[in-house]
Write an enzyme that holds these catalytic residues in place. Sequence first.
Site, PDB file in Angstrom:
ATOM      1  N   VAL A 224      37.000  34.273  47.657  1.00  0.00           N
ATOM      2  CA  VAL A 224      36.433  34.037  46.316  1.00  0.00           C
ATOM      3  C   VAL A 224      35.261  34.996  46.110  1.00  0.00           C
ATOM      4  O   VAL A 224      34.330  35.013  46.900  1.00  0.00           O
ATOM      5  CB  VAL A 224      35.928  32.593  46.144  1.00  0.00           C
ATOM      6  CG1 VAL A 224      35.337  32.416  44.736  1.00  0.00           C
ATOM      7  CG2 VAL A 224      37.039  31.584  46.376  1.00  0.00           C
TER       8      VAL A 224
ATOM      9  N   ILE B 240      42.949  46.085  51.489  1.00  0.00           N
ATOM     10  CA  ILE B 240      41.907  45.327  52.221  1.00  0.00           C
ATOM     11  C   ILE B 240      42.009  45.547  53.721  1.00  0.00           C
ATOM     12  O   ILE B 240      41.012  45.752  54.408  1.00  0.00           O
ATOM     13  CB  ILE B 240      41.963  43.828  51.848  1.00  0.00           C
ATOM     14  CG1 ILE B 240      41.770  43.664  50.339  1.00  0.00           C
ATOM     15  CG2 ILE B 240      40.884  43.046  52.603  1.00  0.00           C
ATOM     16  CD1 ILE B 240      40.559  44.340  49.763  1.00  0.00           C
TER      17      ILE B 240
ATOM     18  N   ASP C  55      44.737  34.236  39.412  1.00  0.00           N
ATOM     19  CA  ASP C  55      43.833  34.566  40.522  1.00  0.00           C
ATOM     20  C   ASP C  55      42.529  33.780  40.381  1.00  0.00           C
ATOM     21  O   ASP C  55      42.044  33.185  41.351  1.00  0.00           O
ATOM     22  CB  ASP C  55      43.551  36.070  40.530  1.00  0.00           C
ATOM     23  CG  ASP C  55      42.623  36.478  41.655  1.00  0.00           C
ATOM     24  OD1 ASP C  55      41.482  36.870  41.354  1.00  0.00           O
ATOM     25  OD2 ASP C  55      43.023  36.341  42.835  1.00  0.00           O
TER      26      ASP C  55
ATOM     27  N   GLY D 179      42.263  49.854  43.735  1.00  0.00           N
ATOM     28  CA  GLY D 179      42.651  48.938  44.822  1.00  0.00           C
ATOM     29  C   GLY D 179      42.094  47.551  44.625  1.00  0.00           C
ATOM     30  O   GLY D 179      41.943  46.787  45.574  1.00  0.00           O
TER      31      GLY D 179
ATOM     32  N   GLY E 116      47.115  46.848  53.723  1.00  0.00           N
ATOM     33  CA  GLY E 116      47.050  47.485  52.407  1.00  0.00           C
ATOM     34  C   GLY E 116      45.604  47.830  52.096  1.00  0.00           C
ATOM     35  O   GLY E 116      44.845  48.198  53.004  1.00  0.00           O
TER      36      GLY E 116
ATOM     37  N   GLY F 151      37.519  45.125  45.723  1.00  0.00           N
ATOM     38  CA  GLY F 151      37.350  46.482  46.263  1.00  0.00           C
ATOM     39  C   GLY F 151      37.503  46.423  47.779  1.00  0.00           C
ATOM     40  O   GLY F 151      37.044  45.461  48.414  1.00  0.00           O
TER      41      GLY F 151
ATOM     42  N   LYS G   9      40.939  30.670  42.759  1.00  0.00           N
ATOM     43  CA  LYS G   9      39.568  30.703  43.285  1.00  0.00           C
ATOM     44  C   LYS G   9      38.777  29.445  42.922  1.00  0.00           C
ATOM     45  O   LYS G   9      38.018  28.923  43.761  1.00  0.00           O
ATOM     46  CB  LYS G   9      38.848  31.958  42.795  1.00  0.00           C
ATOM     47  CG  LYS G   9      39.415  33.211  43.448  1.00  0.00           C
ATOM     48  CD  LYS G   9      38.970  34.468  42.741  1.00  0.00           C
ATOM     49  CE  LYS G   9      39.459  35.704  43.440  1.00  0.00           C
ATOM     50  NZ  LYS G   9      39.195  36.938  42.696  1.00  0.00           N
TER      51      LYS G   9
END
Length: 336
Positions: free
Chosen positions: A150, A11, A219, A205, A9, A315, A223
Amino acid sequence: MDIIIVGFGAIGKGVAKVLYEKREYLKKNFEEFRVVAITDSSGAAIDEDGLDLLKAIEVKEKTGKIKNYPEKGKEISSIDVIRNVDADVVVEVTPSNLETGEPAKTHILESFKNKKHVVTANKGPLALCYRELIEEAKKYNVIFRHEASVGGAMPIINLAKETLAGNEILSIRGILNGTTNYILTKMEKEGLDFETALKEAKELGIAETDPTQDIEGLDTAAKIVILANSIMGMNKTIKDVKVKGIKRITPEALFLANKRGYTIKLIGQIKDGYLIVEPMLVPIDSPLNVKGTLNVAMFETDLAKEVVVVGRGAGPIETASAILSDLIHIYQATKR
Ligand SMILES: NC(=O)c1ccc[n+]([C@@H]2O[C@H](COP(=O)([O-])OP(=O)(O)OC[C@H]3O[C@@H](n4cnc5c(N)ncnc54)[C@H](O)[C@@H]3O)[C@@H](O)[C@H]2O)c1
Ligand SMILES: N[C@@H](CCO)C(=O)O
Ligand code: NA
């Protein structure tokens, strides 16, 4: 060095783009980094001599399925690729599942069993069973790196383990989610409404496959669990975190906070053994007041005292930067 990318995807494609753009630099300074297999939920493309990365990205963007890669594409599970394709490293970048850690947990453990090192950006297994993963990597004598999990490109995990080695980290607080920071910044600076700002984040993204993980603070919670376990010697899971998200924060709330010299940020904090994620008032002139997709982390340590790191927390290319640094570390630790 031969690499399998599991998950193609934002990444996964970012990793392919970076490996393509840096191919001469890598060959000159290290050796050829070849991608011998790429998988997604449709299947895989496999070429033991190295796939054409631009073609793989084009096929994925045009058809959404990597199995459509000409001649080398096929319907096969990621597990079978990990078991049967000869490679040095698996880059695991499937969606983060914060309930089960799957499919990434199985992908990672299967890679270890098949003597493959692992680099991941996936927070699921790390937040749910960190100790088990570390033990298994040791058992199979493979390297496991997760700098991208992270703060994306922001150096934090390897910085603490390497450059701050010997320090006791007393507390960490920071902004560790780029999507919510982007939304809060757009609402504050442009008066944008929440939904429009979230839509923009998705287009960049940077949002999770399930963006409620970003918005509800899960999220960030994942982390700070990863940080607590990997660099503060704790043994926590996501269930130990007190979590609040940003749904109640409005442009008006930000305007009022600004009038009093504050902004509002989604802060993750580990202090005195407690892990907390919630929107907090932050003085406008605080080092924590970073904008857009930036992340920031403030360490309190016994020797180095306060250390602040800032970087792009999300990103495709930025995150691929952290993944590349872990791949280079593995090369230097095993091939030299
Ligand atoms: N987007 C970011 O900026 C960012 C930054 C840091 C970390 N991450 C993490 O990186 C991972 C990937 O994020 P993304 O933004 O690329 O997500 P994405 O939703 O864009 O891509 C996920 C990919 O995984 C594939 N996939 C799903 N199930 C699979 C399976 N069983 N086998 C193989 N492939 C499978 C999908 O087909 C898709 O190609 C997530 O764990 C995320 O938390 C993302
Ligand atoms: N969705 C995550 C990606 C990086 O982990 C964020 O916005 O920070
Ligand atoms: Na990072």
